[in-house]
Design a protein around this motif. Structure first.
Motif, PDB file in Angstrom:
ATOM      1  N   ILE A  73       0.851  -1.189   0.000  1.00 41.05           N
ATOM      2  CA  ILE A  73       0.000   0.000   0.000  1.00 41.05           C
ATOM      3  C   ILE A  73       0.885   1.237   0.000  1.00 41.05           C
ATOM      4  O   ILE A  73       1.883   1.309   0.733  1.00 41.05           O
ATOM      5  CB  ILE A  73      -0.926   0.009   1.223  1.00 41.05           C
ATOM      6  CG1 ILE A  73      -1.846  -1.228   1.223  1.00 41.05           C
ATOM      7  CG2 ILE A  73      -1.754   1.290   1.279  1.00 41.05           C
ATOM      8  CD1 ILE A  73      -2.696  -1.358   2.464  1.00 41.05           C
ATOM      9  N   GLY A  74       0.498   2.225  -0.825  1.00 43.99           N
ATOM     10  CA  GLY A  74       1.172   3.516  -0.869  1.00 43.99           C
ATOM     11  C   GLY A  74       0.199   4.640  -0.604  1.00 43.99           C
ATOM     12  O   GLY A  74      -0.929   4.630  -1.125  1.00 43.99           O
TER      13      GLY A  74
ATOM     14  N   SER B  50       4.596   1.055  -5.605  1.00 44.93           N
ATOM     15  CA  SER B  50       5.517   0.182  -6.348  1.00 44.93           C
ATOM     16  C   SER B  50       6.833  -0.028  -5.598  1.00 44.93           C
ATOM     17  O   SER B  50       7.525  -1.016  -5.805  1.00 44.93           O
ATOM     18  CB  SER B  50       5.790   0.782  -7.729  1.00 44.93           C
ATOM     19  OG  SER B  50       6.457   2.027  -7.614  1.00 44.93           O
ATOM     20  N   LEU B  51       7.201   0.930  -4.682  1.00 43.96           N
ATOM     21  CA  LEU B  51       8.444   0.798  -3.909  1.00 43.96           C
ATOM     22  C   LEU B  51       8.276  -0.103  -2.675  1.00 43.96           C
ATOM     23  O   LEU B  51       9.252  -0.547  -2.089  1.00 43.96           O
ATOM     24  CB  LEU B  51       8.929   2.174  -3.455  1.00 43.96           C
ATOM     25  CG  LEU B  51       9.407   3.121  -4.578  1.00 43.96           C
ATOM     26  CD1 LEU B  51       9.682   4.501  -4.013  1.00 43.96           C
ATOM     27  CD2 LEU B  51      10.645   2.565  -5.273  1.00 43.96           C
ATOM     28  N   ALA B  52       7.024  -0.339  -2.278  1.00 46.42           N
ATOM     29  CA  ALA B  52       6.778  -1.118  -1.064  1.00 46.42           C
ATOM     30  C   ALA B  52       6.925  -2.606  -1.336  1.00 46.42           C
ATOM     31  O   ALA B  52       6.820  -3.078  -2.472  1.00 46.42           O
ATOM     32  CB  ALA B  52       5.374  -0.815  -0.531  1.00 46.42           C
ATOM     33  N   HIS B  53       7.220  -3.341  -0.246  1.00 48.63           N
ATOM     34  CA  HIS B  53       7.252  -4.792  -0.303  1.00 48.63           C
ATOM     35  C   HIS B  53       5.867  -5.339   0.069  1.00 48.63           C
ATOM     36  O   HIS B  53       4.969  -4.599   0.487  1.00 48.63           O
ATOM     37  CB  HIS B  53       8.308  -5.338   0.662  1.00 48.63           C
ATOM     38  CG  HIS B  53       9.703  -4.873   0.356  1.00 48.63           C
ATOM     39  ND1 HIS B  53      10.312  -5.105  -0.855  1.00 48.63           N
ATOM     40  CD2 HIS B  53      10.615  -4.184   1.120  1.00 48.63           C
ATOM     41  CE1 HIS B  53      11.537  -4.595  -0.846  1.00 48.63           C
ATOM     42  NE2 HIS B  53      11.744  -4.009   0.353  1.00 48.63           N
ATOM     43  N   GLY B  54       5.723  -6.674  -0.075  1.00 49.09           N
ATOM     44  CA  GLY B  54       4.469  -7.285   0.321  1.00 49.09           C
ATOM     45  C   GLY B  54       4.186  -7.096   1.795  1.00 49.09           C
ATOM     46  O   GLY B  54       5.108  -7.129   2.628  1.00 49.09           O
ATOM     47  N   ASP B  55       2.905  -6.858   2.144  1.00 49.25           N
ATOM     48  CA  ASP B  55       2.428  -6.651   3.521  1.00 49.25           C
ATOM     49  C   ASP B  55       2.979  -5.362   4.118  1.00 49.25           C
ATOM     50  O   ASP B  55       2.985  -5.192   5.348  1.00 49.25           O
ATOM     51  CB  ASP B  55       2.798  -7.824   4.426  1.00 49.25           C
ATOM     52  CG  ASP B  55       2.280  -9.165   3.907  1.00 49.25           C
ATOM     53  OD1 ASP B  55       1.199  -9.180   3.284  1.00 49.25           O
ATOM     54  OD2 ASP B  55       2.969 -10.188   4.108  1.00 49.25           O
ATOM     55  N   GLN B  56       3.470  -4.431   3.294  1.00 52.03           N
ATOM     56  CA  GLN B  56       4.082  -3.192   3.787  1.00 52.03           C
ATOM     57  C   GLN B  56       3.228  -1.998   3.384  1.00 52.03           C
ATOM     58  O   GLN B  56       2.560  -1.992   2.340  1.00 52.03           O
ATOM     59  CB  GLN B  56       5.494  -3.036   3.222  1.00 52.03           C
ATOM     60  CG  GLN B  56       6.286  -1.874   3.821  1.00 52.03           C
ATOM     61  CD  GLN B  56       7.698  -1.790   3.255  1.00 52.03           C
ATOM     62  OE1 GLN B  56       7.942  -2.145   2.098  1.00 52.03           O
ATOM     63  NE2 GLN B  56       8.643  -1.329   4.077  1.00 52.03           N
TER      64      GLN B  56
ATOM     65  N   ARG C 123      15.491   1.164  -7.493  1.00 57.80           N
ATOM     66  CA  ARG C 123      15.515   1.811  -8.806  1.00 57.80           C
ATOM     67  C   ARG C 123      14.211   2.571  -9.051  1.00 57.80           C
ATOM     68  O   ARG C 123      13.142   2.165  -8.634  1.00 57.80           O
ATOM     69  CB  ARG C 123      15.709   0.752  -9.878  1.00 57.80           C
ATOM     70  CG  ARG C 123      17.044   0.008  -9.753  1.00 57.80           C
ATOM     71  CD  ARG C 123      17.091  -1.185 -10.694  1.00 57.80           C
ATOM     72  NE  ARG C 123      16.891  -0.764 -12.066  1.00 57.80           N
ATOM     73  CZ  ARG C 123      16.745  -1.609 -13.094  1.00 57.80           C
ATOM     74  NH1 ARG C 123      16.801  -2.917 -12.877  1.00 57.80           N
ATOM     75  NH2 ARG C 123      16.579  -1.161 -14.318  1.00 57.80           N
ATOM     76  N   GLY C 124      14.355   3.692  -9.770  1.00 59.55           N
ATOM     77  CA  GLY C 124      13.190   4.471 -10.163  1.00 59.55           C
ATOM     78  C   GLY C 124      12.657   5.384  -9.091  1.00 59.55           C
ATOM     79  O   GLY C 124      11.564   5.922  -9.236  1.00 59.55           O
ATOM     80  N   THR C 125      13.426   5.591  -8.020  1.00 58.09           N
ATOM     81  CA  THR C 125      12.941   6.457  -6.942  1.00 58.09           C
ATOM     82  C   THR C 125      13.080   7.921  -7.352  1.00 58.09           C
ATOM     83  O   THR C 125      14.174   8.364  -7.712  1.00 58.09           O
ATOM     84  CB  THR C 125      13.737   6.211  -5.652  1.00 58.09           C
ATOM     85  OG1 THR C 125      13.641   4.828  -5.302  1.00 58.09           O
ATOM     86  CG2 THR C 125      13.215   7.075  -4.515  1.00 58.09           C
TER      87      THR C 125
END
Length: 870
Positions: free
Chosen positions: A95-96, A122-128, A156-158
């Motif tokens: 979630i972002g 897109s930068l977050a990991h699963g369950d984050q 990457r892509g930040t």
């Protein structure tokens, strides 16, 4: 518009691989599970779901704190789901969340805030859960939640300068959504109260006075309903009270006897401080079921208010979630309350009263009754509705547009739908003045008005130019109708239907005097009494809407002269009496008419011609309803008692019990309607059940008495037979068999004197048992009778045979020798005397004599048996 919002994205980890491994069906099921959990939680916390994008959900909130709480709650739900699912079926989301200005346009959002939230996802990991710095800064000491800055340098892509924070929460932490108290006030324009609009406008202009300092937000909807977010739960109730008093005092000028406060009020508790998508549907209320002048409050909101400041609620139904209905004492309706609230709804227009129905909402040429081509049962169906249901259906009906109803009417398969009951009932009130009844009575030969008026189908005789002309009038093709009627007038100058059609044509053209002229001509050509009554009713209606009460009264007198018991004439006379100010006489006659014909109860409720007298009429109808209801309940109680007694008397499986059980079930169903017609039917059905029970019991008692007499008769016959039995041994056997039966009959007589139901049932059963016992005993007696008959026959036969044989032997041994001796001396040449010796003559005489004697004995014995037979 541009608004500061918090944008929220979710994304499923590994969804592409899942589709490849398990197929499209399993993949779609996984997406649906994700959407249900995410969308439900977003709405619960006051957010708005914008759209689903593949395996992602985009939403936005007005409050960042509620956004973060909803994100944590979503992760908690997925964690719980994953613990009970195999690894291949687990769903892991990231979630972002970002906060900033966005463009809200056509249920979609645009701007850099959307892009940043998507990037954080897109930068977050699963369950984050990753949130931006802007979201962190907006938090004020969040409890049980932590924000930890994370290093994005290796990702990457930040975007340059983007700071992200990982959201952490305590195990077992519960994050409930913020609950706000929402108050919705909806004006009921459908009630047709003309003074409501200026009062409502003043209310909206000075709304700050009523709820100043007590609301956080307010919204005025398109229909000018008001939605407020109260600061405290008690504030919503206080605002409602003030608002009711303001409207009531404005409408009544301070007179507290105003019957209905024409507003609907709903109070609910929920995440209403979230997005600005509040509307009437947000409350989950069936508005047609909300009683005007009362407060509908949800259980959740009621639990939050101070009970000392609120009246006790009563349970309300007809809503998608549980609500209470609340009334304040000084608003509570009393015996003078209106049973039906929407009589004035049909007088909201600026037209003159419609000839066909009495409404001022439409012109006579556009009356919806012209689209009803058959006789309906609208009044009857309305009579089986409770007042709440009747009001609810009429509120829904008057809120609809005319084209919606017309569209349903064109589909004949929908004519029986409950939604059309108001339409059919309203136009059935004055069906005798409508074109469909003109078609119904077209060529009738029935001389009695009541028969043709109550018939559902006319006698036929359709066709011809006049028929086409009236159909042209129905579809407002007046030019074609006039052309056809001119031709008909030349060909059929003596046909009353031509003049009736011309009268309707001139009504459509608003030529009242011409219509009167043609209806009068039609009356002069009418031949049957029913035709004359019909035309006089049309003239009466014409005079009534023209406010010519003198001529209307003359037409009514002519109808009553032709048919003194015509209920339609009596009703028109009542309308005229009200119009002339003779309210007491009119009300008394109306009550008597309702008692004689229940249809006029509904007519009196919904007829717009009686709308201005409803405060006089409705209390009397209310009294009549209560009397009928009390009588119905009393009748049902009496019928149930009779039925229970009857059931005990005759037994559960009796045929009559099986026949009466459906009637009782029907009574219970009628009782649930809480309707005037339902209670009348309950009285009738209860009386039927009571009469059947009494009649059947009397018949059974008569049958029992007859059966008892028959049993006694059979017993006496059998005892008498036993007394005259020839053989004492067999006679004692018959006595032994009949003894228990004789005692049982004596016991039966004693039992029959008891009024106990169980004893009566036992008597009936014992009667049948004794009857069967007698059948068995008589079978044995018949065998004894057969033995007696055989014995008597043998005794008689042997006695007769012995006597005859003795005589024959005496003659053969004594008389025959002497006769032969002297015959031979006297007749020596006689051929029969040629035999040698006397023995030859004796032998022949003995043989033939014994045979003849046996035959004679048999005949005499049989004759004696037949003579002795009963």
């Amino acid at each position: 518009m541009i608004k500061k919002i918090t944008v929220f994205f979710t994304d499923i980890i590994g969804s592409t691989d899942f589709f490849k491994s398990y197929g499209d069906v399993a993949g779609r099921q996984m997406l649906q599970k994700h959407e249900r959990i995410v969308a439900g939680t977003i709405i619960e916390y006051g957010g708005t779901v914008v759209k689903n994008i593949g395996d992602s959900v985009m939403a936005y909130f007005l409050d960042p704190w509620e956004t973060v709480k909803s994100a944590v709650r979503i992760q908690q739900k997925f964690s719980k789901y994953n613990r009970g699912a195999p690894p291949e079926n687990q769903i892991h989301v990231r979630i972002g969340i970002h906060n900033g200005d966005a463009i809200i346009e056509d249920d979609d959002i645009f701007g850099d805030v959307v892009n940043v939230a998507s990037k954080l996802t897109s930068l977050a990991h699963g369950d984050q859960i990753l949130v931006s710095e802007e979201v962190c800064r907006s938090m004020k000491e969040p409890k049980d939640i932590s924000f930890n800055v994370i290093d994005l340098s290796d990702r990457r892509g930040t975007p340059k300068g983007l700071k992200a924070f990982d959201v952490g929460w305590s195990d077992g932490a519960v994050f409930e959504p913020v609950t706000a108290i929402a108050l919705c006030v909806r004006p009921l324009w459908e009630l047709g109260i003309s003074d409501l609009e200026p009062i409502w406008n003043r209310l909206l202009d000075g709304r700050g006075i009523l709820w100043r300092g007590k609301s956080e937000q307010e919204k005025i909807l398109q229909d000018r309903s008001v939605i407020l977010i109260a600061k405290r739960p008690d504030d919503a109730f206080e605002i409602s009270h003030k608002l009711f008093l303001y409207i009531r005092d404005g409408l009544s000028g301070g007179d507290v006897t105003l019957q209905v406060v024409p507003v609907q009020v709903v109070i609910d508790a929920g995440p209403y401080l979230g997005t600005d998508t509040l509307n009437l549907e947000s409350f989950g209320v069936c508005w047609e079921a909300v009683t005007p002048g009362s407060i509908l409050i949800s259980h959740r909101a009621y639990s939050m208010i101070d009970k000392g400041n609120a009246p006790a609620p009563s349970q309300a139904s007809g809503h998608d979630k549980p609500f209470f209905e609340m009334r304040i004492d000084d608003w509570e309706q009393n015996d003078h309350s209106l049973l039906f609230l929407y009589q004035n709804a049909f007088l909201r227009g600026g037209h003159v009263p419609c000839f066909y129905c009495g409404s001022t909402v439409h012109d006579v040429s556009h009356c919806p009754s012209k689209n009803i081509t058959e006789m309906t049962h609208g009044i009857t169906r309305a009579g089986y509705l409770s007042f709440d249901m009747l009001n609810s259906l009429f509120l829904a009906y008057v809120s609809k547009k005319g084209h919606e109803v017309d569209g349903v009417l064109k589909r004949r398969d929908h004519m029986d739908k409950d939604g059309l009951i108001p339409h059919c009932a309203f136009y059935d009130v004055k069906k005798y003045f409508q074109l469909r009844f003109f078609k119904h009575i077209w060529d009738t030969k029935v001389p009695e008005w009541n028969k043709i008026a109550r018939a559902t189908v006319g006698e036929g005789g359709k066709g011809g130019f006049v028929w086409l002309a009236q159909d042209c009038i129905r579809v407002s093709n007046l030019t074609q109708a006039e052309s056809l009627l001119k031709t008909c007038l030349e060909k059929y100058p003596g046909d009353y239907k031509v003049y009736c059609a011309l009268g309707f044509l001139n009504l459509e053209r608003k030529k009242i005097l011409s219509a009167e002229y043609y209806f009068t001509r039609a009356l002069s050509h009418a031949k049957l009494k029913t035709q004359k009554i019909y035309i006089l009713l049309l003239l009466c209606r014409l005079f009534y809407i023209s406010d010519n009460m003198e001529k209307a009264s003359d037409a009514i007198r002519e109808i009553k002269y032709a048919d003194p018991y015509c209920p339609e004439a009596a009703y028109q006379e009542i309308l005229a009496a009200f119009r002339q100010g003779r309210n007491t006489v009119a009300l008394e006659r109306l009550v008597n008419l309702v008692r004689a014909d229940r249809d006029y109860f509904i007519c009196a409720l919904i007829d717009p011609d009686l709308a201005q007298y409803n405060t006089v009429i409705h209390p009397e109808l209310c009294k009549l309803f209560r009397v009928v209801k009390e009588e119905a309940l009393s009748s049902v109680k009496r019928a149930e008692t009779e039925f229970e007694t009857f059931k005990k008397l005759v037994g559960e499986g009796d045929d009559e019990v099986e026949k009466l059980s459906p009637l009782l079930a029907e009574i219970r169903e009628l009782s649930s309607t809480d309707s005037y017609f339902g209670y009348l039917d309950m009285i009738h059905q209860s009386n039927v059940i009571t009469n059947i029970c009494v009649t059947v019991i009397q018949r059974r008692e008569k049958e029992f008495s007859g059966k008892l007499r028959a049993i006694e008769t059979r017993l006496h016959q059998n005892l008498a037979y036993a007394d005259r039995y020839h053989y004492r041994m067999c006679s004692s056997t018959a006595r032994i068999l009949l003894g228990p039966v004789e005692k049982a009959i004596g016991h039966l007589k004693t039992m029959s004197l008891s009024s106990r139901p169980d004893v009566f049932a036992a008597v009936l059963r014992r009667c049948d048992e004794i009857w069967r016992d007698l059948d068995k005993i008589e079978g044995k007696l018949e065998r004894l009778a057969l033995y007696e008959t055989v014995g008597l026959f043998m005794a008689s036969f042997l006695r007769n045979a012995a006597m005859i044989v003795a005589v024959i032997l005496f003659v053969a041994l004594v008389i025959v020798p002497n006769m032969v001796y002297y015959c031979k001396i006297l007749l020596p040449d006689f051929i029969l005397l040629k035999l040698e010796g006397v023995w030859a003559y004796q032998k022949q005489f003995i043989v033939f004599g014994v045979i003849g004697g046996l035959v004679i004995s048999l005949c005499r014995s049989l004759k004696g048996i037949f003579k002795s037979s009963p």
